[in-house]
Every structure is written in C-alpha cells, then in structure tokens.
Design a protein around this motif. Structure first.
Motif, short mmCIF file in Angstrom:
data_model
loop_
_atom_site.label_atom_id
_atom_site.label_comp_id
_atom_site.label_asym_id
_atom_site.label_seq_id
_atom_site.Cartn_x
_atom_site.Cartn_y
_atom_site.Cartn_z
N PRO A 203 0.90 -1.17 0.03
CA PRO A 203 -0.16 0.13 0.25
C PRO A 203 0.88 1.35 -0.05
N SER A 204 0.33 2.34 -0.09
CA SER A 204 0.94 3.59 -0.53
C SER A 204 0.77 4.46 0.95
N SER A 205 -0.23 4.04 1.79
CA SER A 205 -0.41 4.56 3.05
C SER A 205 -0.93 3.41 4.22
N LEU A 206 -0.93 3.95 5.34
CA LEU A 206 -1.36 3.20 6.42
C LEU A 206 -2.18 4.02 7.31
N VAL A 207 -3.22 3.54 8.00
CA VAL A 207 -4.03 4.04 8.93
C VAL A 207 -3.73 3.36 10.20
N VAL A 208 -3.04 3.78 11.04
CA VAL A 208 -2.71 3.12 12.26
C VAL A 208 -3.25 3.91 13.30
N GLY B 84 -6.22 5.07 13.27
CA GLY B 84 -7.01 6.35 13.04
C GLY B 84 -6.35 7.41 12.64
N VAL B 85 -4.99 7.19 12.52
CA VAL B 85 -3.91 8.11 12.00
C VAL B 85 -3.39 7.67 10.55
N ILE B 86 -3.49 8.50 9.58
CA ILE B 86 -3.09 8.19 8.25
C ILE B 86 -1.66 8.41 8.34
N ILE B 87 -0.85 7.32 7.66
CA ILE B 87 0.77 7.80 7.63
C ILE B 87 1.15 7.39 6.09
N GLU B 88 1.64 8.18 5.38
CA GLU B 88 2.00 7.99 4.00
C GLU B 88 3.38 7.20 4.17
N ILE B 89 3.59 5.98 3.32
CA ILE B 89 4.83 5.24 3.26
C ILE B 89 5.65 6.03 2.26
N LYS B 90 6.92 6.37 2.75
CA LYS B 90 7.94 7.09 2.07
C LYS B 90 9.05 6.25 2.00
N LYS B 91 9.28 5.46 0.92
CA LYS B 91 10.53 4.78 0.63
C LYS B 91 11.66 5.48 0.92
N TRP C 128 -4.05 0.52 3.83
CA TRP C 128 -4.35 -0.70 4.90
C TRP C 128 -4.76 -0.05 6.24
N LEU C 129 -5.87 -0.70 7.03
CA LEU C 129 -6.13 -0.41 8.19
C LEU C 129 -5.33 -1.23 9.26
N ILE C 130 -4.61 -0.33 10.20
CA ILE C 130 -3.85 -1.21 11.25
C ILE C 130 -4.43 -0.72 12.57
N THR C 131 -4.78 -1.81 13.49
CA THR C 131 -5.18 -1.32 14.86
C THR C 131 -3.95 -2.00 15.81
N TYR C 132 -3.04 -1.20 16.30
CA TYR C 132 -2.04 -1.88 16.97
C TYR C 132 -2.19 -1.46 18.53
N THR C 133 -2.10 -2.47 19.25
CA THR C 133 -1.93 -2.26 20.79
C THR C 133 -1.04 -3.48 21.49
#
Length: 136
Positions: free
Chosen positions: A78-83, A85-92, A112-117
């Motif tokens: 993907p070009s970005s992640l929602v971690v 609830g926060v959108i983070i652009e993937i910058k190689k 892609w949506l990610i929930t992290y705990t």
C-alpha cells in the motif's frame, strides 16, 4: 591520499539526505507473526487460529515499507497506512528488495488499516473480509 579524500568527500557530499522515519511507525517496526485470521461463520466473523509458518511473517521497516519473510517487498504494497486512526504515508527512504514473485500488474490497495495495541496488530487489507491478527 589527497585524491582519496577528494573522492570520499564528493561521494558523501552527493548522497541524498535520508528522511527521518515517521515516529508513529516506530511501534510497528520489526517482524510480526500471523496468529489468526477472521473467517465467516454463518452471519458473523470469528477469529480462527493459524498454525505458525515463517512464510506468513511480515516485517515493517522504519519507513513503513512492508517486507515478506524473505525480506523482499510484499506484492502490491500500500501507499499509506491508517494506524489507530492516523493516516501515515509510506515514504521509501532506501532501497526495497524486489520481489520477483509479484505479478507485473497489481490491483493495488492504496491504504491498509492497522490497529495496534501492546504487541498485537490487526491488519485489514483491501477487502473488509481480509482481516489478520499478528503478534511479535
């Protein structure tokens, strides 16, 4: 010796600055092991345990790029992640090893949506039914 120092200085001076990785990605950095997937059970979805196989491991780099168990870029990254609830652009920020097993054309899911705990990560891919749980 002077020639060596001149070449070294030119080489170092011409390198591009590597951007700082997004600090919000720091908790994701490292290898994650697939532990469960969501499956349809009648009218609801339930978690089903998955036996451990290292081929199911994924790794998040500091810049957000996701690698497979061979340390190659996953197909259709993907070009970005929602971690959480926060959108983070993937910058190689540095070279990504090419995965020769990927199809030439990719129906890429942009986010892609990610929930992290605390050591557990739930990843929802392109489809709402593509939900996986990973652990450290």
């Amino acid at each position: 010796m002077t020639r060596f120092l001149l070449v070294f200085w030119v080489f170092v001076g011409c390198q591009k600055d590597i951007p700082e990785p997004d600090a919000r990605l720091k908790p994701l950095k490292g290898v994650w092991k697939l532990s469960q997937i969501k499956v349809q059970d009648g009218t609801s979805q339930v978690w089903q345990d998955v036996p451990y196989f290292s081929q199911n491991d994924i790794e998040f780099r500091a810049d957000g790029v996701i690698l497979d168990y061979k340390k190659e870029e996953i197909c259709c990254n993907p070009s970005s992640l929602v971690v959480n609830g926060v959108i983070i652009e993937i910058k190689k920020s540095f070279i990504v090893p090419k995965n020769n097993n990927c199809a030439a054309a990719c129906n890429r899911c942009q986010t892609w949506l990610i929930t992290y705990t605390d050591g557990e990560l739930i990843l929802t891919g392109c489809l709402a039914t593509d939900v996986k749980k990973y652990k450290r």
